[in-house]
Design a protein around this motif. Sequence first.
Motif, PDB file in Angstrom:
ATOM      1  N   GLY A  97       0.819  -1.214   0.000  1.00 15.37           N
ATOM      2  CA  GLY A  97       0.000   0.000   0.000  1.00 15.37           C
ATOM      3  C   GLY A  97       0.851   1.262   0.000  1.00 15.37           C
ATOM      4  O   GLY A  97       0.536   2.250  -0.681  1.00 15.37           O
TER       5      GLY A  97
ATOM      6  N   THR B  35      -2.530  -5.817  14.270  1.00 18.46           N
ATOM      7  CA  THR B  35      -2.607  -7.187  13.743  1.00 18.46           C
ATOM      8  C   THR B  35      -1.852  -8.076  14.731  1.00 18.46           C
ATOM      9  O   THR B  35      -1.229  -7.564  15.669  1.00 18.46           O
TER      10      THR B  35
ATOM     11  N   HIS C 210       2.186  -7.124  13.643  1.00 13.07           N
ATOM     12  CA  HIS C 210       2.765  -5.768  13.658  1.00 13.07           C
ATOM     13  C   HIS C 210       2.901  -5.268  15.093  1.00 13.07           C
ATOM     14  O   HIS C 210       2.081  -5.585  15.959  1.00 13.07           O
TER      15      HIS C 210
ATOM     16  N   GLU D  57      -9.712   1.734  10.277  1.00 12.28           N
ATOM     17  CA  GLU D  57      -9.956   0.434   9.653  1.00 12.28           C
ATOM     18  C   GLU D  57     -11.101   0.588   8.661  1.00 12.28           C
ATOM     19  O   GLU D  57     -12.119   1.212   8.971  1.00 12.28           O
TER      20      GLU D  57
ATOM     21  N   ALA E 228      -4.866  -3.407  -0.145  1.00 15.92           N
ATOM     22  CA  ALA E 228      -3.518  -3.951   0.112  1.00 15.92           C
ATOM     23  C   ALA E 228      -3.416  -4.259   1.598  1.00 15.92           C
ATOM     24  O   ALA E 228      -2.518  -3.782   2.289  1.00 15.92           O
TER      25      ALA E 228
ATOM     26  N   PRO F  17      -1.384 -10.221   4.493  1.00 16.98           N
ATOM     27  CA  PRO F  17      -1.672 -11.596   4.931  1.00 16.98           C
ATOM     28  C   PRO F  17      -2.483 -11.640   6.217  1.00 16.98           C
ATOM     29  O   PRO F  17      -3.038 -12.678   6.557  1.00 16.98           O
TER      30      PRO F  17
ATOM     31  N   SER G 275      -7.732  -7.528   8.247  1.00 13.77           N
ATOM     32  CA  SER G 275      -8.638  -7.560   9.401  1.00 13.77           C
ATOM     33  C   SER G 275      -9.861  -8.408   9.066  1.00 13.77           C
ATOM     34  O   SER G 275     -10.262  -8.537   7.901  1.00 13.77           O
TER      35      SER G 275
ATOM     36  N   TYR H  42       8.395  -9.557   1.239  1.00 19.22           N
ATOM     37  CA  TYR H  42       8.336  -8.087   1.333  1.00 19.22           C
ATOM     38  C   TYR H  42       8.499  -7.439  -0.043  1.00 19.22           C
ATOM     39  O   TYR H  42       7.747  -6.543  -0.425  1.00 19.22           O
TER      40      TYR H  42
HETATM   41  C1  LIG Z   1       4.151 -13.427  10.534  1.00 21.34           C
HETATM   42  C2  LIG Z   1       4.675 -13.118   9.165  1.00 21.34           C
HETATM   43  C3  LIG Z   1       6.048 -13.083   8.957  1.00 21.34           C
HETATM   44  C4  LIG Z   1       6.554 -12.773   7.682  1.00 21.34           C
HETATM   45  N1  LIG Z   1       7.894 -12.720   7.512  1.00 21.34           N
HETATM   46  C5  LIG Z   1       8.414 -12.367   6.326  1.00 21.34           C
HETATM   47  C6  LIG Z   1       9.825 -12.246   6.163  1.00 21.34           C
HETATM   48  O1  LIG Z   1      10.587 -12.463   7.087  1.00 21.34           O
HETATM   49  N2  LIG Z   1      10.306 -11.882   4.935  1.00 21.34           N
HETATM   50  C7  LIG Z   1       9.477 -11.627   3.909  1.00 21.34           C
HETATM   51  O2  LIG Z   1       9.973 -11.275   2.813  1.00 21.34           O
HETATM   52  N3  LIG Z   1       8.128 -11.743   4.019  1.00 21.34           N
HETATM   53  C8  LIG Z   1       7.581 -12.105   5.203  1.00 21.34           C
HETATM   54  N4  LIG Z   1       6.216 -12.225   5.354  1.00 21.34           N
HETATM   55  C9  LIG Z   1       5.353 -12.140   4.174  1.00 21.34           C
HETATM   56  C10 LIG Z   1       5.056 -10.744   3.606  1.00 21.34           C
HETATM   57  O3  LIG Z   1       6.149 -10.347   2.853  1.00 21.34           O
HETATM   58  C11 LIG Z   1       4.759  -9.657   4.577  1.00 21.34           C
HETATM   59  O4  LIG Z   1       3.622 -10.018   5.282  1.00 21.34           O
HETATM   60  C12 LIG Z   1       4.531  -8.288   3.897  1.00 21.34           C
HETATM   61  O5  LIG Z   1       4.446  -7.339   4.909  1.00 21.34           O
HETATM   62  C13 LIG Z   1       3.305  -8.246   3.003  1.00 21.34           C
HETATM   63  O6  LIG Z   1       3.111  -6.944   2.513  1.00 21.34           O
HETATM   64  P1  LIG Z   1       1.627  -6.361   2.317  1.00 21.34           P
HETATM   65  O7  LIG Z   1       1.770  -4.929   1.993  1.00 21.34           O
HETATM   66  O8  LIG Z   1       0.877  -7.217   1.405  1.00 21.34           O
HETATM   67  O9  LIG Z   1       0.959  -6.527   3.756  1.00 21.34           O
HETATM   68  P2  LIG Z   1       1.349  -5.742   5.136  1.00 21.34           P
HETATM   69  O10 LIG Z   1       2.747  -5.268   5.076  1.00 21.34           O
HETATM   70  O11 LIG Z   1       0.938  -6.657   6.231  1.00 21.34           O
HETATM   71  O12 LIG Z   1       0.404  -4.480   5.087  1.00 21.34           O
HETATM   72  C14 LIG Z   1      -0.980  -4.578   5.218  1.00 21.34           C
HETATM   73  C15 LIG Z   1      -1.440  -3.368   6.027  1.00 21.34           C
HETATM   74  O13 LIG Z   1      -2.856  -3.295   5.984  1.00 21.34           O
HETATM   75  C16 LIG Z   1      -3.342  -2.931   7.269  1.00 21.34           C
HETATM   76  N5  LIG Z   1      -4.738  -3.386   7.320  1.00 21.34           N
HETATM   77  C17 LIG Z   1      -5.210  -4.662   7.360  1.00 21.34           C
HETATM   78  N6  LIG Z   1      -6.551  -4.665   7.292  1.00 21.34           N
HETATM   79  C18 LIG Z   1      -6.949  -3.366   7.203  1.00 21.34           C
HETATM   80  C19 LIG Z   1      -8.220  -2.716   7.079  1.00 21.34           C
HETATM   81  N7  LIG Z   1      -9.363  -3.402   7.034  1.00 21.34           N
HETATM   82  N8  LIG Z   1      -8.273  -1.340   7.019  1.00 21.34           N
HETATM   83  C20 LIG Z   1      -7.110  -0.607   7.054  1.00 21.34           C
HETATM   84  N9  LIG Z   1      -5.878  -1.188   7.176  1.00 21.34           N
HETATM   85  C21 LIG Z   1      -5.809  -2.539   7.226  1.00 21.34           C
HETATM   86  C22 LIG Z   1      -2.378  -3.602   8.215  1.00 21.34           C
HETATM   87  O14 LIG Z   1      -2.358  -2.969   9.478  1.00 21.34           O
HETATM   88  C23 LIG Z   1      -1.050  -3.452   7.482  1.00 21.34           C
HETATM   89  O15 LIG Z   1      -0.372  -2.275   7.833  1.00 21.34           O
HETATM   90  C24 LIG Z   1       5.659 -12.531   6.599  1.00 21.34           C
HETATM   91  C25 LIG Z   1       4.286 -12.594   6.832  1.00 21.34           C
HETATM   92  C26 LIG Z   1       3.791 -12.877   8.080  1.00 21.34           C
HETATM   93  C27 LIG Z   1       2.308 -12.916   8.289  1.00 21.34           C
END
Ligand SMILES: Cc1cc2nc3c(=O)[nH]c(=O)nc-3n(C[C@H](O)[C@H](O)[C@H](O)COP(=O)(O)OP(=O)(O)OC[C@H]3O[C@@H](n4cnc5c(N)ncnc54)[C@H](O)[C@@H]3O)c2cc1C
Length: 468
Positions: A13, A38, A41, A121, A136, A139, A142, A355
């Motif tokens: 995002g 979450t 985080h 949210e 965005a 994983p 919410s 990431y």
């Molecule tokens: C426990 C865990 C460990 C991981 N470790 C790694 C690692 O070591 N290396 C790696 O490369 N990848 C890792 N990953 C996988 C992945 O790369 C990361 O989760 C990455 O942060 C995903 O990016 P994203 O932007 O899709 O989601 P996120 O970075 O999780 O961003 C999503 C955002 O949306 C927000 N959100 C959720 N629902 C709502 C809503 N309804 N309204 C408003 N905001 C909302 C959340 O608070 C969050 O800030 C891991 C995943 C998990 C779950």
Amino acid sequence: MQPVHVIGGGLAGSEAAWQIAYRGVPVVLHEMRPGRATAAHKTGGLAELVCSNSFRSDDAATNAVGLLHAEMRRLGSLIMRAGDANQVPAGGALAVDRDAFSAAVTQALDGHPLIEIVREEIDGLPPDDWDNVIVATGPLTSAAMAEAVRNITGERSLAFFDAIAPIVHRDSIDMGVAWAQSRYDKSGPGGSGADYLNCPLDRDRYEAFVDALVAAETVAFHDWEASTPYFDGCLPVEVMAERGRDTLRWGPMKPVGLTNPHRPDEKPYAVVQLRQDNRLGTLFNMVGFQTKMKHAEQVRVFRMIPGLEQAEFARLGGIHRNTFLDSPRLLDPTLRLKAMPRLRFAGQITGCEGYVESAAIGLVAGLFAAAERRGEAVVPPPATTAHGALLGHITGGHVVTIDAGPRSFQPMNVNFGLFPPLERSVVKLPGGGRLRGSAKTAARKQALSARALADLDAWRGALPAAAE
Ligand SMILES: Cc1cc2nc3c(=O)[nH]c(=O)nc-3n(C[C@H](O)[C@H](O)[C@H](O)COP(=O)(O)OP(=O)(O)OC[C@H]3O[C@@H](n4cnc5c(N)ncnc54)[C@H](O)[C@@H]3O)c2cc1C
């Protein structure tokens, strides 16, 4: 101009919002933290890294994620800019100081005149008048948002765990041992009757393999993962092995309906089947081999299988909490939900993994959303680029076979197996000799990388000029 709404200020995002604003389109970024947390985080910062602090290899010449870094830098990525500025020493990898990295992303987005950050949210479908939205939420989306998405996509379209079987590069499988055949030669819709690769085990090899599975070291579930029920019973292969010595022989390794052409008179005691995983036919997944074994253990144990002694893994198996869509079925080539095109998805929820991959899909989603708002053509990156290859995996590269069921699509890191093969194989040295083994593999990767960067530059050059 009406803003684009981005829901979720994680890796995807944040990058999407930056790209949209960079192209002169206003953005409202909705992030629920710190008001609502979450399970992973810890802060209210944007682009928080929830686990490791590594963006993995920075080698653009021979590593697919390093190539993705290079492409993102060329596309003006905020995530890469903040990562580069806050590096910590990590050999050939790009690792970052997580707090300084997240602070840099937050500050850049906060300070941009076209970006408004709202800490809330979004707990259901976005209002009807939000006509251009990027979801965005990651994983750990919410519960309320997951429920809203499930209501429009259908019960089985959103998974809460990925149960991944290892995926093997086709050209590392020894076809002098393995053979292509579907069980009972069934062709099914779109099949040829020889759609699986089969690796035979005799009794001794099977017994040794079961012993190794049972003794292998595994990774434990986090507490908050253990309390989330599996979507459908998808037992790890080592748990099946623990349940009885013949459980696998009656399950995913059953030897029926198959004849080994290398030894037609010998009936295999057990068979491991691999199923084509991408349209290109370069990747095959080990059917029924989802596992919680540690990565090094998987390599050791799975290379005990005849035909897989030299196997190279595009990804290893795993089972962990992850909310993701059945994207190849649900999304169009520019990541829009077919059932509601005003919603575009980005990041890990689309079925990429990692990431950097999440940020890269956020980047292209941002480009698409901005082009749409500006009334310009929305042109996806070429399939030969790392961005295009990853996008292809999500929106159409995966093969859904009839017996794999609707949820056979599983998240994946970027890897060279997702790229269309080179038109000419790279085997000749300038002096006329032939490259072999690891030198040949490295030359192939270098050629794929060089082609990717050249094609990315051509595509980038054709994009409409950004209005800073
Ligand atoms: C426990 C865990 C460990 C991981 N470790 C790694 C690692 O070591 N290396 C790696 O490369 N990848 C890792 N990953 C996988 C992945 O790369 C990361 O989760 C990455 O942060 C995903 O990016 P994203 O932007 O899709 O989601 P996120 O970075 O999780 O961003 C999503 C955002 O949306 C927000 N959100 C959720 N629902 C709502 C809503 N309804 N309204 C408003 N905001 C909302 C959340 O608070 C969050 O800030 C891991 C995943 C998990 C779950």
